[in-house]
Design an enzyme around this catalytic site. Structure first.
Site, PDB file in Angstrom:
ATOM      1  N   HIS A  57       4.418  42.860  45.306  1.00 38.69           N
ATOM      2  CA  HIS A  57       3.575  43.260  46.444  1.00 38.69           C
ATOM      3  C   HIS A  57       3.707  44.740  46.774  1.00 38.69           C
ATOM      4  O   HIS A  57       2.991  45.247  47.642  1.00 38.69           O
ATOM      5  CB  HIS A  57       3.872  42.386  47.678  1.00 38.69           C
ATOM      6  CG  HIS A  57       5.157  42.697  48.375  1.00 38.69           C
ATOM      7  ND1 HIS A  57       6.291  41.914  48.262  1.00 38.69           N
ATOM      8  CD2 HIS A  57       5.487  43.704  49.216  1.00 38.69           C
ATOM      9  CE1 HIS A  57       7.252  42.424  49.002  1.00 38.69           C
ATOM     10  NE2 HIS A  57       6.793  43.515  49.583  1.00 38.69           N
TER      11      HIS A  57
ATOM     12  N   ASP B 150       7.075  37.187  42.952  1.00 41.11           N
ATOM     13  CA  ASP B 150       7.017  38.526  43.549  1.00 41.11           C
ATOM     14  C   ASP B 150       7.958  39.472  42.805  1.00 41.11           C
ATOM     15  O   ASP B 150       9.017  39.858  43.299  1.00 41.11           O
ATOM     16  CB  ASP B 150       7.385  38.435  45.033  1.00 41.11           C
ATOM     17  CG  ASP B 150       7.077  39.714  45.798  1.00 41.11           C
ATOM     18  OD1 ASP B 150       6.305  40.540  45.272  1.00 41.11           O
ATOM     19  OD2 ASP B 150       7.602  39.872  46.915  1.00 41.11           O
TER      20      ASP B 150
ATOM     21  N   SER C 148      10.545  46.595  50.684  1.00 38.97           N
ATOM     22  CA  SER C 148      10.848  45.538  49.722  1.00 38.97           C
ATOM     23  C   SER C 148      11.185  46.108  48.350  1.00 38.97           C
ATOM     24  O   SER C 148      11.095  47.297  48.117  1.00 38.97           O
ATOM     25  CB  SER C 148       9.637  44.622  49.580  1.00 38.97           C
ATOM     26  OG  SER C 148       9.285  44.062  50.806  1.00 38.97           O
TER      27      SER C 148
END
Length: 256
Positions: free
Chosen positions: A66, A110, A206
């Protein structure tokens, strides 16, 4: 009372956007020592810090899927992302590779590989991190660490790399806690921090690693949106060992 609580949770989750936020800033950690965590990468968009990442070969950085944006570059060899490059080096991203199974964070997968435009020169400030050699379960209470740049509490941004000690959480316990906020965990994840503790990660950065026994076993994926006031539901990481065949294939082909 249970019905009323359920209703309030539903309203809250609608406001929070299905309860998840891209995770990664460090809560109740400490400033990383100079020339430690040499594998850490700042994944940048238009030369501004966007996500964390970590070097696994001289020309590949691992991060979260992402985190994919336009004009990506990677900075290696720095602990402070506001002091200019100094001895750090910026690398253009030649190619981004995500698994075909990736759709969004809540559906899992992810994980993303960034092919650098040239090989990184390894030094006392830049080095690779080991990955697991086989698929294995991360035992509950395993001692780990997470690292990243940014929020040290909700809304508080710092520029120095932060590191925090965490313990792995039993996946069944993690699933149960997320069930309480009506989110079914995606497959191939592990959990650590952010539950029954005052330590963990938070939104905004992230892609950083969860490192246990010197191996990067997870990638910071998501937590409860906009809430860094732990205890909370457990933080969720992509389990790297589930993607070892895919990682090896991309690296060997030098292409997706």
């Amino acid at each position: 009372m249970h019905t009323m609580n359920k209703l309030l949770l539903t309203v809250l989750l609608t406001y929070l956007g299905h309860s998840v936020a891209f995770g990664g800033q460090i809560i109740n950690g400490k400033k990383a020592k100079r020339n430690s965590l040499q594998y850490m990468a700042s994944v940048q968009n238009d030369e501004k810090h966007n996500c964390g990442g970590f070097l696994i070969t001289p020309d590949f950085v691992l991060t979260a899927a992402h985190c994919n944006t336009s004009n990506l570059s990677v900075v290696l060899g720095t602990h402070n992302i506001k002091k200019g490059l100094g001895k750090a080096v910026r690398y253009n991203v030649e190619r981004t590779c995500k698994p075909n199974s990736y759709e969004n964070v809540k559906d899992g997968s992810d994980i993303m590989l960034l092919k650098l435009s040239r090989e990184a020169k390894l030094s006392k400030s830049v080095n690779k991190v080991r990955l697991p050699t086989k698929d294995k379960v991360l035992k509950p209470k395993t001692k780990c660490l997470a690292a990243g740049w940014g929020l040290t509490k909700t809304g508080a941004i710092v520029d120095d790399l932060q590191v925090v000690d965490l313990e792995a959480i039993d996946l069944k316990v993690c699933q149960k806690q997320w069930d309480h906020v009506d989110l079914k965990l995606p497959p191939n994840v592990i959990c650590a921090g952010g539950y029954m503790t005052d330590k963990g990660t938070c939104q905004g950065d992230s892609g950083g690693p969860l490192v246990c026994n010197g191996e990067a076993v997870g990638i910071v994926s998501f937590n409860m949106k906009r809430n860094c006031a732990y205890p909370n539901v457990p933080n969720v990481y992509t389990q790297i060992s589930k993607y070892l065949p895919w990682i090896k294939k991309v690296i060997n082909k030098q292409s997706c």
